[in-house]
Design a protein around this motif. Structure first.
Motif, short mmCIF file in Angstrom:
data_model
loop_
_atom_site.label_atom_id
_atom_site.label_comp_id
_atom_site.label_asym_id
_atom_site.label_seq_id
_atom_site.Cartn_x
_atom_site.Cartn_y
_atom_site.Cartn_z
N UNK A 1 -5.47 2.05 -2.84
CA UNK A 1 -6.15 2.86 -3.85
C UNK A 1 -7.66 2.86 -3.61
N UNK A 2 -8.19 1.67 -3.29
CA UNK A 2 -9.63 1.56 -3.09
C UNK A 2 -10.10 2.48 -1.97
N UNK A 3 -9.37 2.48 -0.86
CA UNK A 3 -9.80 3.28 0.29
C UNK A 3 -9.27 4.71 0.23
N UNK A 4 -8.36 4.97 -0.71
CA UNK A 4 -7.87 6.33 -0.90
C UNK A 4 -6.73 6.74 0.01
N UNK A 5 -6.13 5.78 0.69
CA UNK A 5 -4.97 6.11 1.52
C UNK A 5 -4.22 4.83 1.92
N UNK A 6 -2.96 5.03 2.26
CA UNK A 6 -2.18 3.95 2.86
C UNK A 6 -1.98 4.30 4.32
N UNK A 7 -2.06 3.26 5.15
CA UNK A 7 -1.97 3.49 6.59
C UNK A 7 -0.98 2.48 7.17
N UNK A 8 -0.22 2.91 8.15
CA UNK A 8 0.83 2.04 8.70
C UNK A 8 0.23 0.77 9.30
N UNK A 9 -1.04 0.82 9.69
CA UNK A 9 -1.66 -0.36 10.32
C UNK A 9 -2.58 -1.14 9.38
N UNK B 1 0.83 -1.21 0.00
CA UNK B 1 0.00 0.00 0.00
C UNK B 1 0.86 1.25 0.00
N UNK B 2 1.89 1.25 0.84
CA UNK B 2 2.74 2.42 0.96
C UNK B 2 3.48 2.71 -0.34
N UNK B 3 4.08 1.68 -0.92
CA UNK B 3 4.84 1.87 -2.17
C UNK B 3 3.91 2.40 -3.26
N UNK B 4 2.74 1.78 -3.37
CA UNK B 4 1.81 2.18 -4.43
C UNK B 4 1.40 3.64 -4.28
N UNK B 5 0.98 4.01 -3.07
CA UNK B 5 0.50 5.39 -2.85
C UNK B 5 1.62 6.41 -3.09
N UNK B 6 2.80 6.12 -2.56
CA UNK B 6 3.88 7.10 -2.71
C UNK B 6 4.29 7.26 -4.17
N UNK C 1 5.38 9.28 7.93
CA UNK C 1 4.02 9.60 8.37
C UNK C 1 3.24 8.30 8.53
N UNK C 2 2.27 8.30 9.43
CA UNK C 2 1.50 7.09 9.69
C UNK C 2 0.50 6.81 8.59
N UNK C 3 0.13 7.84 7.85
CA UNK C 3 -0.72 7.57 6.69
C UNK C 3 -0.52 8.62 5.60
N UNK C 4 -0.87 8.21 4.39
CA UNK C 4 -0.72 9.08 3.23
C UNK C 4 -1.96 8.89 2.36
N UNK C 5 -2.63 10.01 2.06
CA UNK C 5 -3.83 9.93 1.24
C UNK C 5 -3.48 10.09 -0.23
N UNK C 6 -4.28 9.42 -1.07
CA UNK C 6 -4.14 9.62 -2.52
C UNK C 6 -5.57 9.82 -3.05
N UNK C 7 -5.83 11.03 -3.52
CA UNK C 7 -7.19 11.37 -3.91
C UNK C 7 -7.46 10.99 -5.35
N UNK C 8 -8.62 10.37 -5.56
CA UNK C 8 -8.99 9.98 -6.92
C UNK C 8 -9.28 11.21 -7.77
#
Ligand SMILES: Nc1ncnc2c1ncn2[C@@H]1O[C@H](COP(=O)(O)OP(=O)(O)OP(=O)(O)O)[C@@H](O)[C@H]1O
Ligand SMILES: [Mg+2]
Lengths: 267, 322
Positions: free
Chosen positions: B213-221, B59-64, B123-130
């Motif tokens: 991508x589906x949820x719009x963010x990557x989260x450390x947990x 998730x992290x790699x994809x979002x970043x 950061x504990x999470x990173x958002x990616x907006x559609x």
């Protein structure tokens, strides 16, 4: 004729330096010519399996050398020298993959020592070939090519393992009490199949057995082990004339133990 | 008593129906993840705990990478490769350093926490907006997400079905089934384990990329509990598959049902949330369900023969004799 197996002065001690230290092989040397079929006897813990495992490369030996078909394998782990060796184990469960089909198991054996890439694991042409080869066992397995091996009986699995071990001609065939877990009738069948394939392909073979009669009846050479050493080596005419009584006597002389005790032990 | 009536009155069936499609889409993503778990758990006979870390890594790699302007598919390819590498680390710890597989997985997962944070810029999470980026799958358009999830699941099943029919794939199956036999057939079982763990975690990380991508963010947990969810999907899928197809359940069918198991699992989650049960208990529920299903084969075997039963039988016969 060429030497197919040369075991030179090998030693093996398990768990050295601990209270479980066990000297299992002591200065064992043995040379087999191409086509030799040697039966190996000896009491429990004599070192028979250890000698076969040393040849198979289950663990490294301490000193000495092992040459199979001209290749020095002393420094090779089991999977790297497997292309030279066919093996059948005592436990019928050990030699095959239970969750895989008969044809898949055979295909695994047919690729022993070859690079395993992204070609098909088993092809239609191979299946036809395997069907033919299974007929020699006379167990009807040729009609169950896609059955999972786990569904087969111990005897059927053992016979299949034997066939797999010889699918590619091995330089040496190692049989470790491969009929010991079978009922007498099935054991006989598997032994007959063994004779058939060994004779047909002129295989160099080592067969461990606790059955004196089998040890005398099969092969052209017989060795006896005791306490990690080869204590008796009989071949040719002398072996042909051998009787079970001779053998028991020789065993008691070689081991300097009570004749009656061993008779019970060796049956 | 009024409380209960009020509670039920407050449950709106329309809401349940409304949240089903998104549940299916998310379930498909967990189903793809479960295919990775299936490789290690069923084929290699290893319970690999790295997946909790690699799902997040994916998730992290994809979002970043998407945030950096990458094409989402290329970003997921990189996530797959990152998962491969992490799985290979677990394999190396296990085979070359002799660390038990479970522990090797825990170590990898533990270490990945820091790495995942680093990937996300601490950061504990990173958002990616559609709205700003093109995504492969998003909860904004659920029907398309379901379709995409299906296509991806079918593709992954197809690739796995093909691979496990090849020489290399057969060798991997043999390694999991019977290591002694595999070695005797010249298979380097250590390499096969490393390869299998890598492949498994690659798929898990890829699924993590889809989820982010589906949820719009990557989260450390986001990966926490992946192994249990994966096991739940594998078990649910196999039970249903065997009930429906019995002996005719072949390998492709098994994989399909494992994915389906992921969907069922997530629909149960949706149902529990709809019931307004405290979602904190969801993990407990999942753990209990998985424990029960893992125990069933053992208990069944025990029911057939057990010391207790033998004792009872002997006592009964003894009584008759008297
Ligand atoms: N892997 C091992 N680790 C420790 N000790 C071993 C190992 N393998 C064999 N031994 C020991 O080495 C000795 C020889 O064992 P081996 O299995 O070779 O006997 P064997 O002649 O095959 O006997 P049997 O007829 O009972 O099969 C035994 O004392 C055994 O306990
Ligand atoms: Mg033995």
């Amino acid at each position: 004729m060429n030497n197919m197996l040369e075991i030179k002065n090998i030693y093996k001690t398990f768990n050295p330096g601990t209270i479980n230290e066990k000297v299992a092989l002591v200065d064992v040397s043995l040379t087999l010519k191409e086509g030799d079929f040697v039966t190996v006897i000896g009491g429990n813990g004599a070192g028979k399996s250890t000698m076969l495992n040393a040849v198979a490369g289950v663990w490294p030996i301490d000193t000495g050398s092992i040459v199979i078909g001209g290749t020095d394998v002393t420094g090779l782990p089991d999977y790297s020298r497997a292309y030279l060796i066919g093996r059948v184990f005592q436990d019928p469960m050990t030699g095959t993959a239970a969750t895989m089909q008969i044809d898949e198991n055979m295909a695994l054996a047919a690729r022993r020592g070859k690079r395993r890439g992204l070609g098909w694991g088993v092809t239609g042409k191979e299946r036809d070939e395997y069907r033919e080869k299974l007929k020699i066992l006379e167990l009807g397995l040729e009609d169950r090519l896609t059955a999972k091996v786990g569904l087969l009986s111990g005897g059927q699995r053992q016979a299949l393992t034997l066939l797999m071990a010889t699918l590619q001609k091995p330089r040496i065939l190692l049989l470790d009490e491969h009929t010991a877990a079978l009922d007498p009738k099935t054991a006989e069948k598997v032994l007959n199949a063994t004779e058939k394939v060994v004779g047909r392909d002129h295989l160099t073979t080592m067969m461990i057995t606790h059955n004196m009669k089998d040890a005398i009846q099969h092969g052209n050479r017989l060795i006896m082990m005791n306490e990690g050493r080869i204590v008796l080596d009989i071949s040719g005419e002398e072996k042909k004339k051998l009787t079970v009584e001779d053998l028991l006597h020789k065993f008691s002389v070689a081991t300097e133990e009570e004749f009656s005790n061993d008779q019970a032990l060796l049956g | 008593m009024g409380g209960i009536a009020e509670y039920f009155a407050s449950l709106n069936p329309a809401n349940l129906l409304g949240s089903m499609p998104a549940g299916i889409a998310q379930g498909l993503i967990w189903g793809v993840m479960a295919l990775g778990v299936y490789i290690t758990f069923r084929l290699l006979d290893i319970a690999d705990l790295s997946v909790d870390g690699t799902f997040t890594t994916g998730g992290a790699v994809t979002v970043m990478l998407i945030l950096a302007g990458w094409n989402p598919w290329l970003a997921m390819l990189m996530a797959f490769i990152a998962g491969l590498a992490a799985g290979a680390v677990t394999g190396l710890l296990n085979t070359k350093l002799g660390i038990p597989a479970i522990l090797a997985g825990i170590l990898t997962q533990f270490g990945l926490y820091s790495i995942n944070l680093a990937i996300m810029g601490m950061k504990a999470n990173q958002a990616v907006s559609v709205d700003k980026f093109s995504l492969a799958i998003t909860s904004r358009s659920v029907p398309i997400a379901i379709l995409m999830g299906l296509v991806i699941a079918i593709a992954v099943i197809g690739i796995l079905y093909w691979y496990f029919g090849t020489e290399s794939g057969s060798a991997m199956r043999a390694t999991g089934c019977n290591p002694t036999m595999s070695k005797a057939q010249g298979i380097n079982i250590n390499n096969m384990k490393i390869l299998g763990l890598a492949l498994s975690n690659g798929i898990v990380a890829f699924a993590g990329g889809l989820m982010a991508q589906f949820q719009g963010f990557a989260d450390i947990n986001m990966g926490r509990g992946s192994i249990v969810i994966g096991l739940a999907a594998v078990i649910i899928g196999e039970v249903i598959g065997e009930a429906i197809l019995g002996k005719h359940l072949n390998f492709a069918g098994r994989l399909a049902f494992v994915t389906f198991g992921g969907v069922i699992y997530y629909l149960v989650v949706v149902f529990v949330l709809w019931m307004k049960l405290n979602s904190n208990f969801l993990k407990l529920l999942t753990a209990v369900v998985v424990a029960v299903f893992l125990a069933v084969p053992y208990l069944r075997a025990n029911a057939r023969t057990s010391f207790k039963k033998a004792g009872r039988n002997a006592a009964a016969v003894g009584k008759e004799a008297r």
